[in-house]
Design a protein around this motif. Structure first.
Motif, short mmCIF file in Angstrom:
data_model
loop_
_atom_site.label_atom_id
_atom_site.label_comp_id
_atom_site.label_asym_id
_atom_site.label_seq_id
_atom_site.Cartn_x
_atom_site.Cartn_y
_atom_site.Cartn_z
N GLN A 190 0.93 -1.23 -0.04
CA GLN A 190 -0.05 -0.01 0.09
C GLN A 190 0.94 1.16 -0.10
O GLN A 190 0.34 2.10 -0.56
N TYR A 191 2.01 1.21 0.72
CA TYR A 191 2.59 2.30 0.85
C TYR A 191 4.06 2.30 0.02
O TYR A 191 4.78 1.19 -0.36
N GLU A 241 7.49 2.02 4.41
CA GLU A 241 7.02 1.83 5.53
C GLU A 241 8.06 1.76 6.76
O GLU A 241 8.88 0.86 6.33
N ASN A 261 4.60 6.42 7.39
CA ASN A 261 4.46 5.62 6.26
C ASN A 261 4.41 6.78 5.50
O ASN A 261 3.93 8.00 5.63
N ASP A 282 2.83 7.32 1.36
CA ASP A 282 1.84 7.02 0.30
C ASP A 282 2.61 7.05 -0.79
O ASP A 282 3.72 7.97 -1.19
N GLN A 283 2.30 6.43 -1.90
CA GLN A 283 2.78 6.35 -3.33
C GLN A 283 2.57 7.61 -4.15
O GLN A 283 1.42 8.33 -3.66
N GLU A 300 3.50 10.64 -3.51
CA GLU A 300 3.63 11.71 -2.52
C GLU A 300 4.68 12.45 -2.31
O GLU A 300 5.78 12.10 -2.69
N THR A 329 7.49 9.23 -6.44
CA THR A 329 7.28 9.69 -5.02
C THR A 329 8.67 10.45 -4.48
O THR A 329 9.76 10.00 -4.82
#
Length: 338
Positions: free
Chosen positions: A4-5, A8, A28, A30-31, A33, A189
Motif C-alpha cells: 500500500q505504501y 513503511e 508511512n 503514500d505512493q 506523494e 514519490t
C-alpha cells in the motif's frame, strides 16, 4: 510497486556510540506523494535518508522501501530509488552528457536508453544547449539541476532529495522546486529533507517535524497548522522601538505566553493562549515602559507549529546556544503544558 505504501518505517533507530541520531521513529509514505522531513541541522533528517537509501545500517527497527525489506533486500531497494544528496555527485572535468553517460553505465543501462534519457532529462531542465560543456564551468544552480536529473536516469519509483536547494540563489531555488513538482507529477514519490519552513509548506503533501531524532508531529501542512489553532493560541507580532531584555523576560513570565522570539532588534513575535492574552501582554509591556508602535495578528505558520510542539524556535535547535541581540540575550521560549 507492491504494498500500500511507498515506504513503511517501524521503530527505526540509529546510534553512534552513546549518541542517538534517530530515535525510534515510525511513519508511512503514500505512493506518488511528496513527503517532507522538516527540522534544523542535526535533527536526524539526513541520517534517516541514509538508512532508507541503504547507505547506513539501522541500529534497530525495520523498514520497507518500494515493498522491499531494507535489511534483507538492500539490492532491490537500490533498484527502485534515486538519491540527490546534499553534496553534488558529479565530475567537473566531464560534460553534462558525459556525467550522465558515466552514471548510466554504472547502472548497466542499455546504451541507446542512456542516450535517450540524456536527451530527455537535459530537455526537462532546459540544459540541452549545455550538454557538451564541462560541469566545472557551470553555475551552482546549473550543477544542481544536473545533479537532480542524474538521480532520475534509472526511472526510480522513489527519489530522496536531501536539502536540494541549500545554498542556492532565489531564482534557482524556484526552478528546483518546480522541477520537484514536475518529477512528482510524472508519478515519482519524493522524499524531501529541508530546514526551510516555506519550502516544506509549498511542496509537501505531508510533513514530519523532527526534533532531536524524534518525530514530534506528522500531518498535512494545513492540519499541522490547526494544531496551533485548536490549542486556542493567538500569534501576534509587535514592534517596540525601546524593547529591553527585562521587558521580554516579563512578557515571557506570563502564564498565557507559550513562546516568544525576537526576529530583529525592535520586534517580538508572541504565541499566547486565552481570550485576554493580547490585553495582558500589552498591559505588561506598557507597565514596564514599552512603547508599542505596531501590532499584527496572523495565521499560524509551520514555524509556529514547530514552536508549539517543541517549545523552541527552529534556529535555536540548530546549535542549542542562546543567541545575543543588540540588547543582550533575548530568546528563551517555553513549552506550554499539554
Amino acid at each position: 510497486m507492491t504494498g500500500q505504501y511507498a515506504i513503511e518505517v517501524q521503530n527505526l533507530t540509529k546510534k553512534f556510540g552513546n549518541f542517538t541520531a534517530v530515535n525510534d521513529i515510525s511513519f508511512n509514505v503514500d505512493q506518488n506523494e511528496i513527503f517532507g522531513f522538516l527540522g534544523p541541522n542535526g535533527a536526524g533528517k539526513s541520517t534517516t535518508i541514509r538508512m532508507l537509501c541503504t547507505l547506513a545500517q539501522p541500529t534497530s527497527g525495520s523498514a520497507k522501501v518500494s515493498g522491499h525489506d531494507l535489511k534483507k533486500e538492500a539490492n532491490k531497494v537500490r533498484e527502485n530509488i534515486g538519491l540527490v544528496s546534499e553534496k553534488m555527485i558529479m565530475y567537473e572535468r566531464l560534460t553534462a552528457a558525459e556525467n550522465l553517460r558515466f552514471f548510466g553505465n554504472l547502472y548497466e543501462m542499455p546504451k541507446q536508453k542512456i542516450e535517450d534519457k540524456i536527451d530527455e532529462l537535459l530537455a526537462l531542465v532546459n540544459m540541452t544547449e549545455w550538454r557538451d560543456t564541462q560541469i566545472g564551468k557551470y553555475s551552482t544552480g546549473m550543477r544542481q539541476r544536473i545533479n537532480v536529473v542524474r538521480a532520475l536516469l534509472t526511472e526510480p519509483k522513489i527519489i530522496f532529495m536531501d536539502e536540494p536547494t541549500l545554498g542556492l540563489d532565489p531564482q534557482t531555488t524556484l526552478s528546483i522546486r518546480e522541477l520537484i513538482r514536475e518529477i512528482n507529477k510524472n508519478g515519482t514519490t519524493v522524499i524531501l529533507t529541508t530546514h526551510a519552513m516555506m519550502e516544506a509548506e509549498v511542496l509537501c503533501h505531508k510533513i514530519a517535524i523532527i526534533d532531536h531524532g524524534k518525530i514530534v508531529a506528522l500531518d498535512t501542512p494545513d492540519n499541522l497548522k490547526r494544531l496551533v489553532k485548536d490549542a486556542d493560541t493567538t500569534i501576534f507580532d509587535m514592534r517596540i522601538p525601546n524593547i529591553t531584555p527585562s521587558l521580554i523576560t516579563k512578557v515571557q513570565s506570563l502564564d498565557c505566553v507559550s513562546a516568544i522570539i525576537q526576529p530583529d532588534a525592535h520586534d517580538i513575535r508572541i504565541s499566547a493562549h486565552g481570550n485576554d492574552a493580547l490585553d495582558r501582554v500589552m498591559d505588561t509591556i506598557r507597565h514596564d515602559g514599552g512603547n508599542i508602535t505596531l501590532i499584527n495578528t496572523r495565521e499560524p505558520t509551520l514555524e509556529d507549529v514547530f514552536l508549539h510542539v517543541t517549545g523552541k524556535e527552529m534556529r535555536d535547535q540548530a546549535n542549542e546556544k542562546p543567541k545575543t541581540g543588540r540588547h543582550g540575550p533575548f530568546r528563551a521560549p517555553k513549552a506550554r503544558a499539554r
